[in-house]
Design a protein around this motif. Sequence first.
Motif, PDB file in Angstrom:
ATOM      1  N   GLN A  23      51.175  59.366 -15.537  1.00  0.00           N
ATOM      2  CA  GLN A  23      50.115  60.679 -15.571  1.00  0.00           C
ATOM      3  C   GLN A  23      49.245  60.689 -15.374  1.00  0.00           C
ATOM      4  OE1 GLN A  23      51.724  64.122 -17.191  1.00  0.00           O
ATOM      5  NE2 GLN A  23      50.218  65.756 -16.923  1.00  0.00           N
TER       6      GLN A  23
ATOM      7  N   THR B 104      47.074  58.673 -12.276  1.00  0.00           N
ATOM      8  CA  THR B 104      47.315  59.921 -11.345  1.00  0.00           C
ATOM      9  C   THR B 104      46.053  61.153 -11.187  1.00  0.00           C
ATOM     10  OG1 THR B 104      49.697  59.015 -10.940  1.00  0.00           O
ATOM     11  CG2 THR B 104      48.550  61.543  -9.761  1.00  0.00           C
ATOM     12  N   GLU B 105      46.174  61.232 -12.613  1.00  0.00           N
ATOM     13  CA  GLU B 105      44.573  62.431 -13.130  1.00  0.00           C
ATOM     14  C   GLU B 105      43.629  61.650 -12.473  1.00  0.00           C
ATOM     15  OE1 GLU B 105      45.684  64.154 -16.768  1.00  0.00           O
ATOM     16  OE2 GLU B 105      47.070  65.413 -15.703  1.00  0.00           O
TER      17      GLU B 105
ATOM     18  N   ILE C  59      42.681  59.098 -10.956  1.00  0.00           N
ATOM     19  CA  ILE C  59      42.881  58.547  -9.350  1.00  0.00           C
ATOM     20  C   ILE C  59      42.055  60.052  -8.746  1.00  0.00           C
ATOM     21  CG2 ILE C  59      43.222  57.928  -7.177  1.00  0.00           C
ATOM     22  CD1 ILE C  59      43.125  55.609  -9.200  1.00  0.00           C
ATOM     23  N   GLU C  60      43.568  61.372  -8.706  1.00  0.00           N
ATOM     24  CA  GLU C  60      42.253  61.701  -8.328  1.00  0.00           C
ATOM     25  C   GLU C  60      41.352  62.591  -8.363  1.00  0.00           C
ATOM     26  OE1 GLU C  60      45.965  64.564  -9.728  1.00  0.00           O
ATOM     27  OE2 GLU C  60      46.942  64.318  -8.261  1.00  0.00           O
ATOM     28  N   SER C  61      40.571  62.947  -9.330  1.00  0.00           N
ATOM     29  CA  SER C  61      39.392  62.767 -10.080  1.00  0.00           C
ATOM     30  C   SER C  61      38.344  61.788  -9.049  1.00  0.00           C
ATOM     31  CB  SER C  61      38.900  62.646 -11.229  1.00  0.00           C
ATOM     32  OG  SER C  61      38.140  63.096 -11.875  1.00  0.00           O
TER      33      SER C  61
ATOM     34  N   VAL D 243      39.045  60.485  -6.302  1.00  0.00           N
ATOM     35  CA  VAL D 243      38.791  60.976  -5.018  1.00  0.00           C
ATOM     36  C   VAL D 243      37.813  62.395  -5.008  1.00  0.00           C
ATOM     37  CG1 VAL D 243      40.204  62.376  -2.912  1.00  0.00           C
ATOM     38  CG2 VAL D 243      41.107  59.905  -3.852  1.00  0.00           C
ATOM     39  N   GLU D 244      38.390  62.772  -5.483  1.00  0.00           N
ATOM     40  CA  GLU D 244      36.654  64.324  -5.926  1.00  0.00           C
ATOM     41  C   GLU D 244      35.774  63.785  -6.080  1.00  0.00           C
ATOM     42  OE1 GLU D 244      36.582  68.236  -8.419  1.00  0.00           O
ATOM     43  OE2 GLU D 244      38.412  67.931  -8.712  1.00  0.00           O
TER      44      GLU D 244
ATOM     45  N   GLU E  53      51.687  57.582  -3.463  1.00  0.00           N
ATOM     46  CA  GLU E  53      52.206  59.136  -2.492  1.00  0.00           C
ATOM     47  C   GLU E  53      50.826  59.511  -3.289  1.00  0.00           C
ATOM     48  OE1 GLU E  53      54.116  62.830  -1.185  1.00  0.00           O
ATOM     49  OE2 GLU E  53      55.306  59.788  -1.602  1.00  0.00           O
ATOM     50  N   THR E  54      49.608  59.344  -4.612  1.00  0.00           N
ATOM     51  CA  THR E  54      49.251  60.251  -4.563  1.00  0.00           C
ATOM     52  C   THR E  54      48.053  60.058  -3.964  1.00  0.00           C
ATOM     53  OG1 THR E  54      49.422  60.507  -7.317  1.00  0.00           O
ATOM     54  CG2 THR E  54      47.537  60.797  -5.765  1.00  0.00           C
ATOM     55  N   LEU E  55      47.886  58.828  -2.623  1.00  0.00           N
ATOM     56  CA  LEU E  55      46.680  57.935  -1.678  1.00  0.00           C
ATOM     57  C   LEU E  55      47.159  58.323  -0.258  1.00  0.00           C
ATOM     58  CD1 LEU E  55      44.703  56.031  -4.561  1.00  0.00           C
ATOM     59  CD2 LEU E  55      43.975  58.111  -3.499  1.00  0.00           C
TER      60      LEU E  55
ATOM     61  N   VAL F 299      44.877  59.497   2.437  1.00  0.00           N
ATOM     62  CA  VAL F 299      43.059  59.338   1.318  1.00  0.00           C
ATOM     63  C   VAL F 299      43.103  57.727   1.951  1.00  0.00           C
ATOM     64  CG1 VAL F 299      41.715  58.866   0.125  1.00  0.00           C
ATOM     65  CG2 VAL F 299      43.497  61.139  -0.070  1.00  0.00           C
TER      66      VAL F 299
END
Length: 361
Positions: A240, A243-244, A246-248, A250-251, A277-279, A282
Amino acid sequence: MTQLHDTTESIKGKHLTKDERAQIEILNQEGYSNRAIAKRLERAPQTINNEIKRGTVRQLTRQKQNGKTYDYYHHVYDPGFAQTRYETQRRHCGRRPKWSLANDFVDWADTQMLEDHWSPDAVIGAAKQREMFPDALIPCTTTLYTWIDRHILRTKNINLSEKLSRKTKSNKRKDRPHKRHLGPSISERPGEVDTRESFGHWEIDTVIGARHKDDAVLLTLAERQTRFEVLLKIDGKDAQPVTEAIESLVERAGDHMASLFKTITSDNGSEFSALHETLKHVTDVYFARPFASYERGTSENQHKLIRRFIPKGQSISSISDRQIQRIQRWMNDYPRKILGYQTPHERFAKAMQHTQPAQSA
């Protein structure tokens, strides 16, 4: 005739000895010619002539007669003076060592290695690449290591973290079968990633400090071509927090994500279980084989630099975000031999300049 008893064997082509100079004095006082002295000592006549000329001193004899003082000067060969003169000249002969002529370089090298934690090779490469000193005063990397071993510099071997920890490793590699399937294998990764011909291919990993579950973790991303490093402090070594983060990321990358992150390579740790799954919409994510850290060599080498500041066992939670940023800045401003002694920051900026026109077009 005075009989000379000399146990020192005279060797042709060698310098005169102290005993030979004593013999020259005795024979010279007895009226022997230079050629005769040379024959007795089995030396060249010119050698004896030069020796007597260099070793002759002016002596004063003072006499008093009828209340007056008279000074008489005469010249005599003095073996003690000749030997002292010879030893003095020997100390000053020959080429001076390079370090004695390069005080500015030595002081600068000490500063870089002791305060900025540079390796000796980085010091040499940066000095040449930036033309900071005359080439004649910059030693090679091996010579600089020798100076350190001989205590010519203030830097000691204990200050060189790589030198003390380096071990000889076997080249034999044993692949083990996959026990976990998190996504595409590294064997499916494009060949251009292996050759580092193109920009935008990253390796992701984690660095742990204290071994307890509540300690923070460093998430590291290293760009393979430029060795540019990104350090992110996350809450723990779980899927978790990764993942958080990585999402930040990407943003923050926004429209530049496609040109900045073409591929990402990870290991099979459970913290990266959601990475694919997250990327997946992207960028492409690939996973190295288990127990094959050599397949992510860039990250492994970068971690050695991080460990200079965060040794194993030290809590990462106790390290401030500002300090993490300082470590990241130091790594990206550290000249690398593999980059022609340019810094990752410089190479990353150049790569970005080439990427922008292509993106806008």
